[in-house]
Design a protein around this motif. Structure first.
Motif, PDB file in Angstrom:
ATOM      1  N   LEU A 126       0.770  -1.193  -0.241  1.00 15.30           N
ATOM      2  CA  LEU A 126      -0.194   0.039  -0.099  1.00 15.30           C
ATOM      3  C   LEU A 126       0.668   1.303   0.118  1.00 15.30           C
ATOM      4  O   LEU A 126       0.618   2.298  -0.831  1.00 15.30           O
ATOM      5  N   PHE A 127       1.928   1.222   0.688  1.00 12.29           N
ATOM      6  CA  PHE A 127       2.690   2.552   0.713  1.00 12.29           C
ATOM      7  C   PHE A 127       3.977   2.654   0.013  1.00 12.29           C
ATOM      8  O   PHE A 127       4.836   3.340   0.075  1.00 12.29           O
ATOM      9  N   ASP A 128       3.967   1.707  -0.934  1.00 13.53           N
ATOM     10  CA  ASP A 128       5.141   1.628  -1.721  1.00 13.53           C
ATOM     11  C   ASP A 128       6.398   1.377  -1.207  1.00 13.53           C
ATOM     12  O   ASP A 128       7.262   2.034  -1.740  1.00 13.53           O
ATOM     13  N   ASP A 129       6.577   0.883  -0.442  1.00  9.60           N
ATOM     14  CA  ASP A 129       7.672   0.615   0.453  1.00  9.60           C
ATOM     15  C   ASP A 129       8.829  -0.076  -0.332  1.00  9.60           C
ATOM     16  O   ASP A 129       8.420  -1.350  -0.435  1.00  9.60           O
ATOM     17  N   ARG A 130      10.105  -0.117  -0.347  1.00 16.31           N
ATOM     18  CA  ARG A 130      11.183  -0.694  -1.014  1.00 16.31           C
ATOM     19  C   ARG A 130      12.402  -0.715  -0.152  1.00 16.31           C
ATOM     20  O   ARG A 130      12.395   0.298   0.413  1.00 16.31           O
ATOM     21  N   ILE A 131      12.968  -1.741  -0.479  1.00 19.93           N
ATOM     22  CA  ILE A 131      14.316  -1.554   0.276  1.00 19.93           C
ATOM     23  C   ILE A 131      15.335  -0.693  -0.440  1.00 19.93           C
ATOM     24  O   ILE A 131      15.223  -0.469  -1.716  1.00 19.93           O
ATOM     25  N   SER A 132      16.030   0.051   0.225  1.00 18.01           N
ATOM     26  CA  SER A 132      17.053   0.826  -0.212  1.00 18.01           C
ATOM     27  C   SER A 132      18.533   0.484   0.186  1.00 18.01           C
ATOM     28  O   SER A 132      18.628  -0.239   1.409  1.00 18.01           O
ATOM     29  N   VAL A 133      19.376   0.459  -0.688  1.00 17.33           N
ATOM     30  CA  VAL A 133      20.608  -0.121  -0.360  1.00 17.33           C
ATOM     31  C   VAL A 133      21.820   0.769  -0.526  1.00 17.33           C
ATOM     32  O   VAL A 133      21.460   1.582  -1.620  1.00 17.33           O
ATOM     33  N   THR A 134      22.708   0.999   0.380  1.00 17.04           N
ATOM     34  CA  THR A 134      23.652   2.017   0.352  1.00 17.04           C
ATOM     35  C   THR A 134      24.984   1.287   0.726  1.00 17.04           C
ATOM     36  O   THR A 134      24.857   0.396   1.402  1.00 17.04           O
ATOM     37  N   SER A 135      25.955   1.810   0.027  1.00 19.87           N
ATOM     38  CA  SER A 135      27.329   1.235   0.105  1.00 19.87           C
ATOM     39  C   SER A 135      27.870   2.047   1.313  1.00 19.87           C
ATOM     40  O   SER A 135      27.453   3.299   1.732  1.00 19.87           O
ATOM     41  N   SER A 136      29.000   1.826   1.752  1.00 17.21           N
ATOM     42  CA  SER A 136      29.820   2.578   2.869  1.00 17.21           C
ATOM     43  C   SER A 136      30.018   3.947   2.539  1.00 17.21           C
ATOM     44  O   SER A 136      30.088   4.804   3.379  1.00 17.21           O
ATOM     45  N   ASP A 137      30.168   4.354   1.063  1.00 17.23           N
ATOM     46  CA  ASP A 137      30.299   5.836   0.755  1.00 17.23           C
ATOM     47  C   ASP A 137      29.114   6.317   0.588  1.00 17.23           C
ATOM     48  O   ASP A 137      28.995   7.675   0.261  1.00 17.23           O
TER      49      ASP A 137
END
Length: 165
Positions: A126-137
């Protein structure tokens, strides 16, 4: 159920993993899925997961709500120049409502083809939540862009089910 009676259900589950290791081959050290190792492209194993399921039904009408939350994970970079990847937590809420048209006798008398029919509408994520991925930088690697990980996002459904007598 007797006519006019309704039903309600509620389920809440919390999974707390204290250890999760896997051995992929004899002679190799186990992979610690809670400690930064991963066996998939979607991050490590979440330490916490919470699931809520509820539904209500009465007189041919019903609705379900299903909500899931998973804690974020970190995958350790391995090798020269590799960086750690942080996977965000994720919350998804799904809704579905239906009407059993057979129990609407006035409607079935007017439109006999609706006998045995059920119509439903729903929304997944419903809230269009998705995983976000970030690297160390702080950047997001190309193959971890949100549309690559979850190309559907929020999904609307309409369905019609017909039982032939």
């Amino acid at each position: 159920m007797q006519p006019g009676q309704g039903m309600f259900n509620l389920s809440l589950t919390h999974t707390w993993r204290v250890q999760d290791e896997v051995v992929i081959r004899d002679g190799l050290a186990p992979l610690d899925l809670l400690g930064g190792d991963s066996i998939s492209g979607s991050g490590g194993q979440s330490r916490h997961e919470v699931q809520l399921q509820t539904g209500v039904f009465k007189n041919g009408y019903g609705a379900f709500v299903n909500a899931n939350w998973r804690s974020g994970t970190t995958v350790n970079g391995d090798g020269p120049g590799a960086t750690d990847l942080d996977f965000s937590d994720r919350t998804t809420v799904n809704l579905f409502a239906f009407a059993d048209l057979t129990q609407r006798t006035g409607l079935v008398e007017r439109f006999p083809f609706l006998k045995g029919a059920r119509v439903g509408v729903g929304v997944q994520n419903l809230f269009d939540d998705r995983i976000s991925v970030t690297s160390s930088d702080g950047s997001t690697p190309v193959n971890y862009q949100r549309d690559y990980l979850d190309p559907q996002g929020r999904v609307f459904r309409i369905n019609l089910r017909k039982i032939l007598f």
